[in-house]
Design a protein around this motif. Structure first.
Motif, PDB file in Angstrom:
ATOM      1  N   ALA A 117       0.827  -1.183   0.073  1.00  0.00           N
ATOM      2  CA  ALA A 117       0.068   0.046  -0.021  1.00  0.00           C
ATOM      3  C   ALA A 117       0.891   1.239   0.006  1.00  0.00           C
ATOM      4  CB  ALA A 117      -0.882   0.124   1.247  1.00  0.00           C
ATOM      5  N   GLY A 118       0.357   2.327  -0.780  1.00  0.00           N
ATOM      6  CA  GLY A 118       1.195   3.498  -0.978  1.00  0.00           C
ATOM      7  C   GLY A 118       1.517   4.124   0.587  1.00  0.00           C
ATOM      8  N   VAL A 160       1.582  10.385   0.264  1.00  0.00           N
ATOM      9  CA  VAL A 160       1.973  10.097  -1.070  1.00  0.00           C
ATOM     10  C   VAL A 160       0.807   9.066  -1.584  1.00  0.00           C
ATOM     11  CG1 VAL A 160       3.644   9.029  -2.655  1.00  0.00           C
ATOM     12  CG2 VAL A 160       4.600  10.470  -0.624  1.00  0.00           C
ATOM     13  N   THR A 161       0.324   9.825  -2.787  1.00  0.00           N
ATOM     14  CA  THR A 161      -0.775   8.811  -3.526  1.00  0.00           C
ATOM     15  C   THR A 161      -0.391   7.815  -4.365  1.00  0.00           C
ATOM     16  OG1 THR A 161      -1.253  10.918  -4.805  1.00  0.00           O
ATOM     17  CG2 THR A 161      -2.487  10.511  -2.851  1.00  0.00           C
ATOM     18  N   THR A 162       0.718   8.395  -5.264  1.00  0.00           N
ATOM     19  CA  THR A 162       1.419   7.654  -6.368  1.00  0.00           C
ATOM     20  C   THR A 162       2.853   8.329  -6.570  1.00  0.00           C
ATOM     21  OG1 THR A 162       0.630   8.974  -8.211  1.00  0.00           O
ATOM     22  CG2 THR A 162      -0.799   7.349  -7.638  1.00  0.00           C
ATOM     23  N   THR A 175       8.854  10.732  -9.946  1.00  0.00           N
ATOM     24  CA  THR A 175       7.502  11.489 -10.035  1.00  0.00           C
ATOM     25  C   THR A 175       6.569  11.194  -8.867  1.00  0.00           C
ATOM     26  OG1 THR A 175       6.406   9.803 -11.284  1.00  0.00           O
ATOM     27  CG2 THR A 175       7.465  11.676 -12.647  1.00  0.00           C
ATOM     28  N   LEU A 176       6.324  12.275  -8.179  1.00  0.00           N
ATOM     29  CA  LEU A 176       5.457  11.920  -6.802  1.00  0.00           C
ATOM     30  C   LEU A 176       4.113  12.584  -7.138  1.00  0.00           C
ATOM     31  CD1 LEU A 176       8.109  12.650  -4.272  1.00  0.00           C
ATOM     32  CD2 LEU A 176       7.239  10.392  -4.954  1.00  0.00           C
ATOM     33  N   SER A 177       3.094  12.048  -6.560  1.00  0.00           N
ATOM     34  CA  SER A 177       1.769  12.660  -6.457  1.00  0.00           C
ATOM     35  C   SER A 177       1.484  12.506  -4.882  1.00  0.00           C
ATOM     36  CB  SER A 177       0.658  12.126  -7.159  1.00  0.00           C
ATOM     37  OG  SER A 177       0.895  12.362  -8.565  1.00  0.00           O
ATOM     38  N   PHE A 178       1.102  13.783  -4.403  1.00  0.00           N
ATOM     39  CA  PHE A 178       0.753  13.555  -3.075  1.00  0.00           C
ATOM     40  C   PHE A 178      -0.205  14.654  -2.375  1.00  0.00           C
ATOM     41  CE2 PHE A 178       4.413  16.335  -4.071  1.00  0.00           C
ATOM     42  CZ  PHE A 178       4.292  17.565  -3.438  1.00  0.00           C
ATOM     43  N   LEU A 179      -0.705  14.531  -1.149  1.00  0.00           N
ATOM     44  CA  LEU A 179      -1.814  15.567  -0.753  1.00  0.00           C
ATOM     45  C   LEU A 179      -0.998  16.778  -0.434  1.00  0.00           C
ATOM     46  CD1 LEU A 179      -3.676  13.053   1.514  1.00  0.00           C
ATOM     47  CD2 LEU A 179      -4.298  13.835  -0.711  1.00  0.00           C
ATOM     48  N   TYR A 180      -1.724  17.867  -0.888  1.00  0.00           N
ATOM     49  CA  TYR A 180      -1.180  19.309  -0.426  1.00  0.00           C
ATOM     50  C   TYR A 180      -1.191  19.387   1.015  1.00  0.00           C
ATOM     51  CZ  TYR A 180      -0.805  24.324   0.089  1.00  0.00           C
ATOM     52  OH  TYR A 180      -0.306  25.528   0.533  1.00  0.00           O
ATOM     53  N   ASP A 181      -0.067  19.789   1.536  1.00  0.00           N
ATOM     54  CA  ASP A 181       0.041  20.006   3.004  1.00  0.00           C
ATOM     55  C   ASP A 181       0.595  21.297   3.761  1.00  0.00           C
ATOM     56  OD1 ASP A 181       2.588  19.895   1.756  1.00  0.00           O
ATOM     57  OD2 ASP A 181       3.471  18.216   2.992  1.00  0.00           O
ATOM     58  N   GLU A 182      -0.214  22.236   3.051  1.00  0.00           N
ATOM     59  CA  GLU A 182      -0.078  23.634   3.453  1.00  0.00           C
ATOM     60  C   GLU A 182       1.509  24.106   3.279  1.00  0.00           C
ATOM     61  OE1 GLU A 182      -1.922  24.089   7.156  1.00  0.00           O
ATOM     62  OE2 GLU A 182      -3.668  22.996   6.590  1.00  0.00           O
ATOM     63  N   ASP A 183       1.672  25.105   4.129  1.00  0.00           N
ATOM     64  CA  ASP A 183       2.849  26.033   3.570  1.00  0.00           C
ATOM     65  C   ASP A 183       4.464  25.464   4.328  1.00  0.00           C
ATOM     66  OD1 ASP A 183       1.049  27.858   2.490  1.00  0.00           O
ATOM     67  OD2 ASP A 183       1.088  29.013   4.046  1.00  0.00           O
ATOM     68  N   THR A 184       4.253  24.505   4.947  1.00  0.00           N
ATOM     69  CA  THR A 184       5.686  24.031   5.771  1.00  0.00           C
ATOM     70  C   THR A 184       5.674  22.592   5.248  1.00  0.00           C
ATOM     71  OG1 THR A 184       4.392  23.563   7.700  1.00  0.00           O
ATOM     72  CG2 THR A 184       5.584  25.795   7.351  1.00  0.00           C
ATOM     73  N   GLY A 185       4.966  21.903   4.379  1.00  0.00           N
ATOM     74  CA  GLY A 185       5.254  20.606   4.235  1.00  0.00           C
ATOM     75  C   GLY A 185       5.930  20.187   2.925  1.00  0.00           C
ATOM     76  N   ALA A 186       5.813  18.851   2.499  1.00  0.00           N
ATOM     77  CA  ALA A 186       6.422  18.373   1.083  1.00  0.00           C
ATOM     78  C   ALA A 186       6.382  19.407  -0.040  1.00  0.00           C
ATOM     79  CB  ALA A 186       5.782  17.191   0.754  1.00  0.00           C
ATOM     80  N   PHE A 187       5.263  19.969  -0.360  1.00  0.00           N
ATOM     81  CA  PHE A 187       5.080  20.981  -1.352  1.00  0.00           C
ATOM     82  C   PHE A 187       6.031  22.231  -1.289  1.00  0.00           C
ATOM     83  CE2 PHE A 187       3.647  24.837  -3.377  1.00  0.00           C
ATOM     84  CZ  PHE A 187       3.385  24.699  -4.653  1.00  0.00           C
ATOM     85  N   VAL A 227      18.500  18.308  -3.859  1.00  0.00           N
ATOM     86  CA  VAL A 227      18.100  18.073  -2.805  1.00  0.00           C
ATOM     87  C   VAL A 227      18.031  16.430  -2.519  1.00  0.00           C
ATOM     88  CG1 VAL A 227      15.615  17.708  -3.151  1.00  0.00           C
ATOM     89  CG2 VAL A 227      16.361  18.141  -0.874  1.00  0.00           C
ATOM     90  N   ALA A 228      18.570  16.107  -1.223  1.00  0.00           N
ATOM     91  CA  ALA A 228      18.644  14.576  -1.109  1.00  0.00           C
ATOM     92  C   ALA A 228      17.096  14.160  -0.979  1.00  0.00           C
ATOM     93  CB  ALA A 228      19.290  14.242   0.139  1.00  0.00           C
ATOM     94  N   VAL A 229      16.869  12.886  -1.808  1.00  0.00           N
ATOM     95  CA  VAL A 229      15.431  12.272  -1.383  1.00  0.00           C
ATOM     96  C   VAL A 229      15.625  10.696  -1.202  1.00  0.00           C
ATOM     97  CG1 VAL A 229      13.287  11.445  -2.869  1.00  0.00           C
ATOM     98  CG2 VAL A 229      14.626  13.983  -2.990  1.00  0.00           C
ATOM     99  N   VAL A 230      14.943  10.296  -0.260  1.00  0.00           N
ATOM    100  CA  VAL A 230      15.166   8.931   0.165  1.00  0.00           C
ATOM    101  C   VAL A 230      13.570   8.440  -0.008  1.00  0.00           C
ATOM    102  CG1 VAL A 230      15.657   7.026   1.778  1.00  0.00           C
ATOM    103  CG2 VAL A 230      16.978   8.881   1.422  1.00  0.00           C
ATOM    104  N   ILE A 231      13.372   7.298  -0.712  1.00  0.00           N
ATOM    105  CA  ILE A 231      11.956   6.803  -0.660  1.00  0.00           C
ATOM    106  C   ILE A 231      11.986   5.171   0.083  1.00  0.00           C
ATOM    107  CG2 ILE A 231       9.793   5.813  -1.983  1.00  0.00           C
ATOM    108  CD1 ILE A 231      11.034   7.845  -4.151  1.00  0.00           C
ATOM    109  N   THR A 232      11.291   5.179   1.196  1.00  0.00           N
ATOM    110  CA  THR A 232      11.613   3.714   1.862  1.00  0.00           C
ATOM    111  C   THR A 232      10.024   3.117   1.870  1.00  0.00           C
ATOM    112  OG1 THR A 232      13.473   5.080   3.290  1.00  0.00           O
ATOM    113  CG2 THR A 232      12.323   2.934   3.872  1.00  0.00           C
ATOM    114  N   GLY A 233      10.011   1.823   1.574  1.00  0.00           N
ATOM    115  CA  GLY A 233       8.755   1.235   2.024  1.00  0.00           C
ATOM    116  C   GLY A 233       8.773  -0.032   1.132  1.00  0.00           C
TER     117      GLY A 233
END
Length: 126
Positions: free
Chosen positions: A7-8, A24-26, A57-69, A82-88
């Motif tokens: 699951a995502g 993260v949705t996709t 490529t990432l699709s994710f929920l908007y998380d206001e002014d201080t999040g992933a966006f 930037v360093a990016v790590v995807i774990t799962g």
């Protein structure tokens, strides 16, 4: 061999030093190599890998002014990496220097905002 589906929500995306999970949705990690064919004197050809580029490529929920966006947008505007790590799912994808190509936000009539981002660099799988 049975297929395994993960699951995502089980994936965590870390941008810089901040981990974002369950939003993260996709997501897609693509690794593309450039292969050069060289003709030889014999009937065979020689093939050499000359370049290796990865994209996330990432699709994710908007998380206001201080999040992933905000984190990805700040990097996009600066032109830096930037360093990016995807774990799962039992795996880890690590991009130590990813460049943000685009970040966008979509709003729908129900008031739900989603974002997407595209990054380019080199990603290692472990």
């Amino acid at each position: 061999m049975p297929a395994t589906s993960i699951a995502g929500a089980d994936f965590t995306v870390t941008v810089g030093a901040v981990a974002y999970s369950a939003q993260v949705t996709t997501g897609t990690v693509t690794t593309t190599s450039t292969i050069t064919r060289t003709r030889t004197l014999g009937p065979d050809n020689a093939f050499t890998q000359t370049d290796l580029i990865s994209a996330i490529t990432l699709s994710f929920l908007y998380d206001e002014d201080t999040g992933a966006f905000d984190a990805l947008n700040t990097v996009a505007v600066s032109g830096g990496a930037v360093a990016v790590v995807i774990t799962g799912g039992g795996g880890t994808w690590t991009g130590s220097a990813m460049y943000v190509e685009s970040v966008d936000t979509t709003f729908d009539a129900t008031g739900v905002a989603t974002c997407s981002a595209s990054l380019t660099g080199v990603v290692a799988f472990a």
